[in-house]
Write a protein that holds these residues in place. Structure first.
Motif, PDB file in Angstrom:
ATOM      1  N   LEU A 111     -51.482  12.951   5.597  1.00 53.43           N
ATOM      2  CA  LEU A 111     -52.193  12.365   6.724  1.00 53.43           C
ATOM      3  C   LEU A 111     -52.591  13.411   7.752  1.00 53.43           C
ATOM      4  O   LEU A 111     -53.629  13.287   8.421  1.00 53.43           O
ATOM      5  N   GLU A 112     -51.773  14.456   7.911  1.00 59.33           N
ATOM      6  CA  GLU A 112     -52.100  15.532   8.843  1.00 59.33           C
ATOM      7  C   GLU A 112     -53.272  16.360   8.346  1.00 59.33           C
ATOM      8  O   GLU A 112     -54.121  16.801   9.123  1.00 59.33           O
ATOM      9  N   ALA A 113     -53.340  16.561   7.030  1.00 56.13           N
ATOM     10  CA  ALA A 113     -54.362  17.436   6.473  1.00 56.13           C
ATOM     11  C   ALA A 113     -55.697  16.738   6.239  1.00 56.13           C
ATOM     12  O   ALA A 113     -56.752  17.367   6.334  1.00 56.13           O
ATOM     13  N   LEU A 114     -55.677  15.443   5.937  1.00 54.00           N
ATOM     14  CA  LEU A 114     -56.902  14.744   5.546  1.00 54.00           C
ATOM     15  C   LEU A 114     -58.014  14.803   6.599  1.00 54.00           C
ATOM     16  O   LEU A 114     -59.172  15.056   6.246  1.00 54.00           O
ATOM     17  N   PRO A 115     -57.731  14.567   7.898  1.00 53.63           N
ATOM     18  CA  PRO A 115     -58.836  14.640   8.866  1.00 53.63           C
ATOM     19  C   PRO A 115     -59.500  16.011   8.916  1.00 53.63           C
ATOM     20  O   PRO A 115     -60.731  16.102   8.991  1.00 53.63           O
ATOM     21  N   PHE A 116     -58.693  17.082   8.857  1.00 57.08           N
ATOM     22  CA  PHE A 116     -59.269  18.417   8.897  1.00 57.08           C
ATOM     23  C   PHE A 116     -60.031  18.722   7.605  1.00 57.08           C
ATOM     24  O   PHE A 116     -61.066  19.384   7.624  1.00 57.08           O
ATOM     25  N   MET A 117     -59.509  18.254   6.470  1.00 52.51           N
ATOM     26  CA  MET A 117     -60.203  18.468   5.212  1.00 52.51           C
ATOM     27  C   MET A 117     -61.523  17.702   5.190  1.00 52.51           C
ATOM     28  O   MET A 117     -62.527  18.173   4.651  1.00 52.51           O
ATOM     29  N   LEU A 118     -61.537  16.518   5.788  1.00 57.86           N
ATOM     30  CA  LEU A 118     -62.768  15.743   5.876  1.00 57.86           C
ATOM     31  C   LEU A 118     -63.803  16.468   6.734  1.00 57.86           C
ATOM     32  O   LEU A 118     -64.986  16.526   6.377  1.00 57.86           O
ATOM     33  N   LEU A 119     -63.355  17.033   7.855  1.00 59.83           N
ATOM     34  CA  LEU A 119     -64.274  17.792   8.708  1.00 59.83           C
ATOM     35  C   LEU A 119     -64.824  19.004   7.965  1.00 59.83           C
ATOM     36  O   LEU A 119     -66.013  19.320   8.071  1.00 59.83           O
ATOM     37  N   GLY A 120     -63.963  19.683   7.216  1.00 59.15           N
ATOM     38  CA  GLY A 120     -64.426  20.822   6.441  1.00 59.15           C
ATOM     39  C   GLY A 120     -65.418  20.429   5.372  1.00 59.15           C
ATOM     40  O   GLY A 120     -66.396  21.138   5.126  1.00 59.15           O
ATOM     41  N   SER A 121     -65.199  19.295   4.719  1.00 58.63           N
ATOM     42  CA  SER A 121     -66.133  18.822   3.699  1.00 58.63           C
ATOM     43  C   SER A 121     -67.475  18.463   4.322  1.00 58.63           C
ATOM     44  O   SER A 121     -68.538  18.768   3.756  1.00 58.63           O
ATOM     45  N   LEU A 122     -67.454  17.822   5.478  1.00 60.65           N
ATOM     46  CA  LEU A 122     -68.703  17.497   6.165  1.00 60.65           C
ATOM     47  C   LEU A 122     -69.453  18.756   6.572  1.00 60.65           C
ATOM     48  O   LEU A 122     -70.677  18.841   6.429  1.00 60.65           O
ATOM     49  N   ALA A 123     -68.699  19.752   7.069  1.00 56.10           N
ATOM     50  CA  ALA A 123     -69.345  21.016   7.431  1.00 56.10           C
ATOM     51  C   ALA A 123     -69.954  21.679   6.208  1.00 56.10           C
ATOM     52  O   ALA A 123     -71.064  22.229   6.265  1.00 56.10           O
ATOM     53  N   GLY A 124     -69.251  21.627   5.074  1.00 52.59           N
ATOM     54  CA  GLY A 124     -69.784  22.206   3.850  1.00 52.59           C
ATOM     55  C   GLY A 124     -71.031  21.498   3.380  1.00 52.59           C
ATOM     56  O   GLY A 124     -71.995  22.133   2.918  1.00 52.59           O
ATOM     57  N   GLY A 125     -71.057  20.164   3.482  1.00 52.11           N
ATOM     58  CA  GLY A 125     -72.252  19.420   3.091  1.00 52.11           C
ATOM     59  C   GLY A 125     -73.444  19.726   3.971  1.00 52.11           C
ATOM     60  O   GLY A 125     -74.582  19.857   3.493  1.00 52.11           O
ATOM     61  N   LEU A 126     -73.218  19.869   5.274  1.00 52.43           N
ATOM     62  CA  LEU A 126     -74.308  20.213   6.186  1.00 52.43           C
ATOM     63  C   LEU A 126     -74.826  21.621   5.913  1.00 52.43           C
ATOM     64  O   LEU A 126     -76.043  21.881   5.981  1.00 52.43           O
TER      65      LEU A 126
END
Length: 347
Positions: free
Chosen positions: A51-66
């Motif tokens: 749960l601690e890692a998922l929000p940051f990993m989601l932000l990183g995935s969004l940044a990668g997609g952009l």
């Protein structure tokens, strides 16, 4: 005449079967021994890491997609310095512009690889971004009673090691020889999201809604691909945290070298986010010397179990082994120098 597009049936990979078997065994374990205090503690630690890692990993995935959709390869290459070592110096400091922890840095790095960023620079970004960023600096200072010197020392040491490891990997694996086959060609895009278009397609549609949808597709593909390694890594880390007690580490405090090695081993095993690991390290203040605490904060964001598992989607196994050994040795030397050269009162 309308062309007919043939959609191939997705094949089930051995990795997917292993993950399903892994989840089934884990579920059976919780059902059988769910009321056991050890299992309860394990479940709490495991869910906390995920749960601690998922929000940051989601932000990183969004940044990668952009990055994939809105930044063309030609534009990125044109902005890079002419020499590789200059690119490595710049990439290691990108954390100030893109402050991500190690949970989110891998998806961004994979997209930068696809855009043609040199491998040494990508390595420097992978190692430097989780440490060389303002959020980590603030959290470190707060954890150590607003001691700015500890935070500054951590940022500087992390930057130097990231640059050094990037340059060493560039020497050991010239070109893109460190990458696995499907990551070696920056022009080929074939993801689970179903998008096989290149820069020209994305740049034509990036002002429309289609461009944003493409970014979300790439982000979802990265999130699913990296998430499977996060779950397995969190499972292993929870086992270590449940089995190893803090009191059992007290016997190593008499020897600073052994204390440093123990805390480095814990950093690899515990998989704590770089934005929170300073508080864990500070909790050992009356058990371990400062150099051992610093080794924990320095190595964890660069090398832990979940990161090694995530790297398997980018680098060859030999390259991962070389990178892990390089980072471990550099951190150990740096921390020993800090312990013997910097007076205790100056830290």
């Amino acid at each position: 005449m309308r062309s007919v597009t043939t959609v191939s049936r997705p094949s089930i990979k051995w990795g997917t079967l292993f993950e399903l078997l892994f989840l089934a065994c884990s579920l059976c374990m919780f059902l059988i021994a769910g009321k056991n205090p050890v299992v309860t503690s394990f479940a709490t630690v495991f869910s906390g890491i995920v749960l601690e890692a998922l929000p940051f990993m989601l932000l990183g995935s969004l940044a990668g997609g952009l990055i994939e959709v809105y930044i063309s390869r030609d534009r990125l290459i044109s902005r890079l310095p002419a020499k590789t070592w200059q690119t490595v110096l710049a990439a290691a400091a990108l954390g100030f512009v893109c402050p991500v922890c190690e949970c989110a840095v891998v998806p961004v790095a994979k997209r930068l690889l696809g855009k043609g960023l040199p491998v040494p620079a990508v390595v420097a970004f992978l190692l430097g971004a989780p440490l060389v960023n303002p959020i980590v600096g603030i959290s470190t200072a707060v954890a150590y009673s607003f001691n700015g010197s500890v935070a500054l020392l951590r940022l500087v040491a992390g930057y130097v090691i990231a640059v050094g490891a990037g340059l060493v990997m560039g020497r050991l694996y010239p070109g893109r020889s460190a990458l696995i086959v499907d990551k070696a060609e920056p022009h080929n895009h074939s993801h689970s999201c179903g998008c096989k278009h290149g820069d020209s397609y994305h740049l034509k549609s990036h002002h429309s809604r289609q461009g944003l949808m493409n970014a979300f597709r790439h982000a979802s593909a990265d999130f699913i691909e990296v998430g499977q390694f996060l779950v397995i890594g969190a499972f292993i880390a929870a086992l270590f945290q449940t089995v190893i007690s803090r009191q059992s580490l007290a016997q190593f405090t008499s020897n600073p070298v052994s204390a440093i090695l123990v805390m480095m081993a814990l950093a690899v095993a515990l998989n704590i986010c770089s934005e929170a690991d300073a508080f864990v390290a500070a909790s050992f203040r009356f058990v371990m010397p400062f150099s051992a605490q610093f080794a924990f904060m320095l190595l964890g964001p660069m090398l832990d179990i979940k990161l090694v598992l995530m790297y398997t989607g980018m680098f060859r196994r030999k390259a991962i082994g070389a990178l892990s050994a390089c980072v471990f040795i550099m951190v150990f030397i740096a921390v020993c120098c800090i312990h013997y050269l910097i007076p205790a009162g100056a830290r």
